[in-house]
Design an enzyme around this catalytic site. Structure first.
Site, PDB file in Angstrom:
ATOM      1  N   ARG A 170       0.841  -1.185   0.000  1.00 55.09           N
ATOM      2  CA  ARG A 170       0.000   0.000   0.000  1.00 55.09           C
ATOM      3  C   ARG A 170       0.883   1.244   0.000  1.00 55.09           C
ATOM      4  NH1 ARG A 170      -3.056  -0.316   5.019  1.00 55.09           N
ATOM      5  NH2 ARG A 170      -1.673  -1.992   5.594  1.00 55.09           N
ATOM      6  N   ARG A 174       0.485   8.853   4.385  1.00 56.94           N
ATOM      7  CA  ARG A 174      -0.881   9.257   4.754  1.00 56.94           C
ATOM      8  C   ARG A 174      -1.062  10.734   4.412  1.00 56.94           C
ATOM      9  NH1 ARG A 174      -0.527   6.944  10.920  1.00 56.94           N
ATOM     10  NH2 ARG A 174      -0.339   4.747  10.347  1.00 56.94           N
ATOM     11  N   ARG A 245      17.793 -12.053  10.316  1.00 54.08           N
ATOM     12  CA  ARG A 245      18.532 -10.895  10.800  1.00 54.08           C
ATOM     13  C   ARG A 245      18.522 -10.957  12.322  1.00 54.08           C
ATOM     14  NH1 ARG A 245      21.630  -8.394   7.403  1.00 54.08           N
ATOM     15  NH2 ARG A 245      21.326  -6.323   8.324  1.00 54.08           N
ATOM     16  N   ARG A 275      17.610   2.575  15.174  1.00 58.26           N
ATOM     17  CA  ARG A 275      16.721   3.346  16.045  1.00 58.26           C
ATOM     18  C   ARG A 275      17.254   3.358  17.467  1.00 58.26           C
ATOM     19  NH1 ARG A 275      11.301  -0.632  16.227  1.00 58.26           N
ATOM     20  NH2 ARG A 275      12.414  -2.535  16.719  1.00 58.26           N
ATOM     21  N   GLU A 298      19.922   0.329  18.477  1.00 58.54           N
ATOM     22  CA  GLU A 298      19.634  -0.961  17.844  1.00 58.54           C
ATOM     23  C   GLU A 298      20.371  -1.077  16.511  1.00 58.54           C
ATOM     24  OE1 GLU A 298      15.456  -1.925  18.125  1.00 58.54           O
ATOM     25  OE2 GLU A 298      15.540  -3.018  16.232  1.00 58.54           O
ATOM     26  N   TYR A 346       7.431 -13.709  10.290  1.00 59.37           N
ATOM     27  CA  TYR A 346       7.297 -12.627  11.253  1.00 59.37           C
ATOM     28  C   TYR A 346       5.844 -12.596  11.701  1.00 59.37           C
ATOM     29  CZ  TYR A 346       6.897  -8.375  13.736  1.00 59.37           C
ATOM     30  OH  TYR A 346       6.637  -7.492  14.759  1.00 59.37           O
ATOM     31  N   ASP A 348       3.208 -10.709  14.558  1.00 63.34           N
ATOM     32  CA  ASP A 348       2.969  -9.829  15.694  1.00 63.34           C
ATOM     33  C   ASP A 348       2.409 -10.644  16.848  1.00 63.34           C
ATOM     34  OD1 ASP A 348       3.857  -7.249  15.069  1.00 63.34           O
ATOM     35  OD2 ASP A 348       2.102  -6.850  13.806  1.00 63.34           O
TER      36      ASP A 348
HETATM   37  C1  LIG Z   1      12.589  -6.778  17.328  1.00 59.07           C
HETATM   38  C2  LIG Z   1      11.157  -7.249  17.394  1.00 59.07           C
HETATM   39  C3  LIG Z   1      10.168  -6.359  17.764  1.00 59.07           C
HETATM   40  C4  LIG Z   1       8.853  -6.796  17.832  1.00 59.07           C
HETATM   41  N1  LIG Z   1       7.896  -5.881  18.171  1.00 59.07           N
HETATM   42  C5  LIG Z   1       6.616  -6.267  18.208  1.00 59.07           C
HETATM   43  C6  LIG Z   1       5.597  -5.309  18.501  1.00 59.07           C
HETATM   44  O1  LIG Z   1       5.860  -4.128  18.732  1.00 59.07           O
HETATM   45  N2  LIG Z   1       4.309  -5.742  18.536  1.00 59.07           N
HETATM   46  C7  LIG Z   1       3.974  -7.054  18.281  1.00 59.07           C
HETATM   47  O2  LIG Z   1       2.780  -7.392  18.318  1.00 59.07           O
HETATM   48  N3  LIG Z   1       4.914  -7.974  17.997  1.00 59.07           N
HETATM   49  C8  LIG Z   1       6.224  -7.616  17.951  1.00 59.07           C
HETATM   50  N4  LIG Z   1       7.193  -8.536  17.666  1.00 59.07           N
HETATM   51  C9  LIG Z   1       6.814  -9.950  17.462  1.00 59.07           C
HETATM   52  C10 LIG Z   1       6.848 -10.781  18.782  1.00 59.07           C
HETATM   53  O3  LIG Z   1       8.165 -10.791  19.300  1.00 59.07           O
HETATM   54  C11 LIG Z   1       6.388 -12.219  18.439  1.00 59.07           C
HETATM   55  O4  LIG Z   1       5.044 -12.157  18.033  1.00 59.07           O
HETATM   56  C12 LIG Z   1       6.452 -13.213  19.605  1.00 59.07           C
HETATM   57  O5  LIG Z   1       7.691 -13.200  20.242  1.00 59.07           O
HETATM   58  C13 LIG Z   1       6.188 -14.630  19.093  1.00 59.07           C
HETATM   59  O6  LIG Z   1       6.096 -15.533  20.183  1.00 59.07           O
HETATM   60  P1  LIG Z   1       6.526 -17.046  20.043  1.00 59.07           P
HETATM   61  O7  LIG Z   1       6.108 -17.698  21.303  1.00 59.07           O
HETATM   62  O8  LIG Z   1       6.038 -17.608  18.762  1.00 59.07           O
HETATM   63  O9  LIG Z   1       8.125 -17.021  19.906  1.00 59.07           O
HETATM   64  P2  LIG Z   1       9.253 -16.602  20.935  1.00 59.07           P
HETATM   65  O10 LIG Z   1       8.793 -15.456  21.756  1.00 59.07           O
HETATM   66  O11 LIG Z   1      10.500 -16.430  20.167  1.00 59.07           O
HETATM   67  O12 LIG Z   1       9.413 -17.883  21.904  1.00 59.07           O
HETATM   68  C14 LIG Z   1      10.096 -19.043  21.513  1.00 59.07           C
HETATM   69  C15 LIG Z   1      10.859 -19.546  22.725  1.00 59.07           C
HETATM   70  O13 LIG Z   1      11.378 -20.859  22.424  1.00 59.07           O
HETATM   71  C16 LIG Z   1      12.598 -21.012  23.112  1.00 59.07           C
HETATM   72  N5  LIG Z   1      13.358 -22.081  22.441  1.00 59.07           N
HETATM   73  C17 LIG Z   1      13.703 -22.139  21.130  1.00 59.07           C
HETATM   74  N6  LIG Z   1      14.340 -23.285  20.866  1.00 59.07           N
HETATM   75  C18 LIG Z   1      14.436 -23.976  22.028  1.00 59.07           C
HETATM   76  C19 LIG Z   1      14.988 -25.248  22.392  1.00 59.07           C
HETATM   77  N7  LIG Z   1      15.554 -26.048  21.478  1.00 59.07           N
HETATM   78  N8  LIG Z   1      14.900 -25.654  23.696  1.00 59.07           N
HETATM   79  C20 LIG Z   1      14.316 -24.852  24.629  1.00 59.07           C
HETATM   80  N9  LIG Z   1      13.757 -23.638  24.319  1.00 59.07           N
HETATM   81  C21 LIG Z   1      13.809 -23.214  23.037  1.00 59.07           C
HETATM   82  C22 LIG Z   1      13.258 -19.659  22.985  1.00 59.07           C
HETATM   83  O14 LIG Z   1      14.219 -19.470  24.022  1.00 59.07           O
HETATM   84  C23 LIG Z   1      12.065 -18.710  23.112  1.00 59.07           C
HETATM   85  O15 LIG Z   1      11.911 -18.238  24.436  1.00 59.07           O
HETATM   86  C24 LIG Z   1       8.513  -8.129  17.531  1.00 59.07           C
HETATM   87  C25 LIG Z   1       9.526  -9.030  17.134  1.00 59.07           C
HETATM   88  C26 LIG Z   1      10.819  -8.587  17.022  1.00 59.07           C
HETATM   89  C27 LIG Z   1      11.869  -9.535  16.523  1.00 59.07           C
END
Ligand SMILES: Cc1cc2nc3c(=O)[nH]c(=O)nc-3n(C[C@H](O)[C@H](O)[C@H](O)COP(=O)(O)OP(=O)(O)OC[C@H]3O[C@@H](n4cnc5c(N)ncnc54)[C@H](O)[C@@H]3O)c2cc1C
Length: 383
Positions: A170, A174, A245, A275, A298, A346, A348
């Site tokens: 998009r 704005r 990344r 940032r 960062e 990715y 949220d």
């Molecule tokens: C820089 C950044 C900024 C972000 N900002 C936003 C935002 O502003 N708003 C938003 O809505 N979302 C944001 N997100 C997205 C958000 O981080 C994710 O939606 C969320 O973390 C996903 O949760 P998850 O449980 O799938 O994964 P994760 O939170 O990554 O959890 C996976 C877990 O598995 C564990 N693990 C992996 N492998 C193993 C293993 N072999 N043995 C034991 N443990 C293991 C890891 O240690 C980790 O704790 C952002 C992401 C990033 C990268």
């Protein structure tokens, strides 16, 4: 036999709770010493400020089921996220809006005048082939160079001509003074941080949480494994490493208020970071009680074997490798892959929670029917 959930982030926690509430026994493990996954937040020892340890996280959603769900596990304070950007030695409002355009071109244009002005700047490219061409065809060279080119190169480490045009679906502009970063009706911060929310989700009879525990070191049998870690890691990288990344955060402290806002982007390429996040501005309700301030500069770079994977790169090579892992996963009984790392997308937080709730519903129905669980509840390669 009980279920094993690898990862105590939102994906693992939501599914663990649902399975436990349906009468199953669940072991949740995480190799980190904290729950919360990448959303983990904790109080900074020096300043007392709540810090988003793995980068700034703002909760925003239009999904009522998700919004109702998170309300049950903590107190959420309305928070309207706004971002400013430094470009060419000046500060602008982001996303690019009428204020940005008027500031940047030193004009006083109405929405219609600005629309016509930007249309005149836009280059005529019939079928944009990449991100750069797409941006030039939408906003022209001046805004593109100031706000998109350098930032994109720093964030992704590739030329914008190598990124797909589809990233800019998009118009990234704005023609109003609306400067809210997100458009969702619900935007909030958890008063006590994300980790407390995740801990509350996990706090239910039937769930055992074992932190500082790697899946690779477990020697137990389970009814089924739900894996929210990296899918390539589960298969010991047998087809290679999926590209990510990673981020380096350079922490520094300041007395008082350093930048007056939570997130300030730096668009110029001669500034090596993308940032600066000033964490106390994520908590306006308590910000003034802290004398000190803690900030993260960062930096983005390619993820190495020892780094934390943050953003999946998902270019052509990765898609081909992912396809192999997906096929391998589908041929491997006893494990399902969920979440951002399990599906190499990715996501949220609200999408993560929505997908975990949906996966839980389907798991519970399958368990009741005596059926085996699929490798994926959402196709990582799309429908
Ligand atoms: C820089 C950044 C900024 C972000 N900002 C936003 C935002 O502003 N708003 C938003 O809505 N979302 C944001 N997100 C997205 C958000 O981080 C994710 O939606 C969320 O973390 C996903 O949760 P998850 O449980 O799938 O994964 P994760 O939170 O990554 O959890 C996976 C877990 O598995 C564990 N693990 C992996 N492998 C193993 C293993 N072999 N043995 C034991 N443990 C293991 C890891 O240690 C980790 O704790 C952002 C992401 C990033 C990268």
């Amino acid at each position: 036999m009980r279920y094993c959930i690898v990862g105590a982030g939102f994906s693992g926690a939501v599914i663990a709770r649902a399975l436990a509430e349906a009468g199953q026994k669940v072991l949740v493990i995480d190799e980190r010493g904290t729950a919360g996954g990448n959303c983990h937040s904790e109080r900074d020892a020096d300043t007392g400020v709540m810090v988003h340890v793995y980068g700034p996280h703002i909760f925003h959603t239009g999904n009522e089921r998700v919004w109702d769900y998170v309300q049950k596990f903590g107190d959420w304070v309305p928070y309207n996220h706004r971002v400013q950007a430094v470009a060419g030695g000046r500060v602008f409002s982001l996303p690019v809006n009428l204020l940005t355009i008027n500031q940047f071109f030193n004009r006083v244009m109405s929405p219609d005048e600005a629309r016509a002005f930007i249309a005149a700047q836009a280059q005529k490219i019939a079928e944009p082939q990449n991100f750069e061409e797409q941006a030039l065809s939408m906003i022209g060279p001046d805004l593109y160079r100031a706000f998109f080119r350098g930032y994109t190169r720093k964030q992704w480490g590739v030329e914008p001509t190598e990124l797909p045009a589809s990233i800019l679906k998009r118009l990234p502009v704005r023609f109003t003074y609306e400067d809210s970063y997100f458009a969702h009706p619900h935007q909030a911060m958890p008063r006590d941080g994300y980790t407390e929310v995740v801990k509350a989700i996990l706090d239910v009879p039937g769930v055992e949480v074992r932190l500082s525990t790697r899946f690779e070191d477990l020697d137990e049998s389970f009814a089924h494994v739900i894996f929210s870690g990296p899918i390539d890691r589960y298969f010991n990288y047998e087809f290679g490493r999926l590209g990510y990344r990673t981020l380096d955060f350079e922490r520094f402290t300041h007395k008082g208020d350093f930048q007056g806002t939570a997130v300030l982007n730096y668009c110029d390429e001669d500034v090596p970071f993308t940032r600066i996040t000033e964490h106390k501005h994520f908590a306006p309700w308590e910000r003034d009680k802290f004398e000190g301030s803690v900030l993260y500069r960062e930096f983005s770079r390619l993820c190495g074997p020892e780094d934390i994977p943050y953003y999946p790169i998902r270019q052509t090579n990765e898609e081909a490798m992912l396809r192999k892992y997906v096929e391998r996963a589908k041929a491997t009984p006893g494990v399902s892959f969920v979440g951002r790392l399990g599906s190499y997308r990715y996501l949220d937080m609200d999408v993560t929670i929505a997908e975990a709730l949906d996966a839980s519903d389907r798991m519970i129905a399958a368990i009741r029917e005596g059926q085996s669980l699929p490798a994926f509840f959402v196709e990582p390669l799309g429908a």
